[in-house]
Design an enzyme around this catalytic site. Structure first.
Site, PDB file in Angstrom:
ATOM      1  N   HIS A 161      -0.007   1.072  -9.646  1.00 53.53           N
ATOM      2  CA  HIS A 161      -0.834   0.239  -8.761  1.00 53.53           C
ATOM      3  C   HIS A 161      -1.467  -0.906  -9.574  1.00 53.53           C
ATOM      4  O   HIS A 161      -2.668  -1.156  -9.508  1.00 53.53           O
ATOM      5  CB  HIS A 161      -1.919   1.072  -8.080  1.00 53.53           C
ATOM      6  CG  HIS A 161      -2.401   0.460  -6.792  1.00 53.53           C
ATOM      7  ND1 HIS A 161      -2.749   1.211  -5.691  1.00 53.53           N
ATOM      8  CD2 HIS A 161      -2.584  -0.838  -6.427  1.00 53.53           C
ATOM      9  CE1 HIS A 161      -3.142   0.411  -4.711  1.00 53.53           C
ATOM     10  NE2 HIS A 161      -3.043  -0.835  -5.137  1.00 53.53           N
ATOM     11  N   ARG A 218       0.845  -1.192   0.000  1.00 53.80           N
ATOM     12  CA  ARG A 218       0.000   0.000   0.000  1.00 53.80           C
ATOM     13  C   ARG A 218       0.878   1.240   0.000  1.00 53.80           C
ATOM     14  O   ARG A 218       1.930   1.275   0.657  1.00 53.80           O
ATOM     15  CB  ARG A 218      -0.922   0.010   1.229  1.00 53.80           C
ATOM     16  CG  ARG A 218      -2.106  -0.950   1.110  1.00 53.80           C
ATOM     17  CD  ARG A 218      -3.092  -0.427   0.088  1.00 53.80           C
ATOM     18  NE  ARG A 218      -4.268  -1.269  -0.079  1.00 53.80           N
ATOM     19  CZ  ARG A 218      -4.397  -2.211  -0.993  1.00 53.80           C
ATOM     20  NH1 ARG A 218      -3.399  -2.487  -1.813  1.00 53.80           N
ATOM     21  NH2 ARG A 218      -5.522  -2.881  -1.093  1.00 53.80           N
TER      22      ARG A 218
END
Length: 313
Positions: A276, A228
């Site tokens: 991502h 993350r």
């Protein structure tokens, strides 16, 4: 009865189509008919608008469209119902592909050779064997364990760290604060697959990076973060690269996403950036898993892969 599919950041149509294909009789709605829509029993979400779940009187459970659930827990208005994270072979395989790809690319000096190609330089670089490289993995959940197994089969020495003690066949394991220091001090390539929680936010900072090894068979350590963005401090990573405390970094996640066009990470010659995309959720693979869980829960069966709200994952 209906299922709410609530997402922001992308068009939900493909997910809606995949869920309907997996459960043709379902009603999949993209927004509640009213704030307290009594028809909605389940919600499937990704970065749902804050407050959209708050007043639903008959909500039974909330399902995440991705491996992480910090986007759900960030909304303090989410009712006290079970939250389910997605665990799927497809998602696990995609993450392991990314980790193996980036580890091998750093190990085989991909960045160096691409720069040499651009400059038309013919210069063979020293190449240590996989058995001489220690890969450390922070996070030994489904994703971390599978990535560890794939790397071990390629001949790398693999160690793993988790908050609580875990045992993984063929992998040296560490846990707790003392264990974190130990794995950082021995990793040539560090792979971060941790969830984002109150304890891990901003973990990869100057102090963290100062605990890495000074020298490795590749020069200095390599950082790979596919967990993350909130785990890392972008500026700290840049400082470690510029001070040669880090040799290279592969970053799939960032403090703020999308990554600003002005970020120095885009331009740094020893940083590999992906948007991502390490383990993108595929609707056709994951939607059937979600609707099967919903159907089983309606039959009175227990939900699996439940999130511990106190732990944050």
């Amino acid at each position: 009865m209906s299922i709410l599919l609530s997402v922001t950041g992308f068009d939900p149509t493909r997910w809606q189509d995949a869920m309907l294909a997996a459960a043709p009789g379902e009603t999949i709605t993209l927004r509640p008919a009213q704030a307290a829509d009594p028809a909605i029993r389940y919600a499937v979400v990704w970065k749902q608008p804050p407050g959209v779940l708050e007043a639903l009187p008959n909500l039974k459970a909330v399902f995440s469209l991705g491996a992480g659930v910090d986007h759900i827990l960030a909304d303090r208005t989410v009712p006290d119902v079970p939250i389910v994270r997605i665990v799927a072979d497809d998602l696990t395989a995609r993450m392991s592909e990314y980790v193996v790809w980036r580890v091998l690319d750093h190990h085989r000096r991909g960045m160096v050779y691409r720069a040499q190609q651009a400059a038309r330089l013919w210069n063979e670089r020293r190449q240590p064997a996989a058995a001489d490289i220690q890969v450390g993995i922070l996070g030994l959940g489904e994703l971390g364990r599978d990535a560890a197994e794939k790397l071990r089969l390629l001949g790398f020495k693999v160690a793993g760290w988790s908050r609580r003690e875990k045992q993984v066949e063929g992998v040296e394991t560490f846990h707790g604060e003392d264990g974190l220091g130990a794995i950082l001090s021995k990793s040539d390539i560090l792979v971060v697959l941790l969830p984002l929680t109150a304890d891990t936010r901003g973990l990869i900072d100057d102090a963290f990076l100062s605990r890495l090894k000074r020298e490795t068979p590749l020069g200095t350590p390599v950082l790979i973060n596919a967990g993350r963005g909130g785990l890392q401090v972008d500026s700290a990573i840049l400082r470690a690269l510029n001070d040669n405390r880090l040799m290279e970094a592969s970053l799939d996640v960032f403090e703020r996403e999308p990554l600003s066009p002005d970020s120095a990470l885009w331009r740094h010659p020893r940083v590999f950036v992906t948007p991502h995309a390490a383990a993108s959720s595929d609707p056709e693979a994951l939607a059937p898993i979600i609707v099967r869980q919903i159907a089983a829960h309606r039959r009175g069966e227990p939900l699996v892969n439940l999130v511990d709200r106190s732990a944050g994952y």
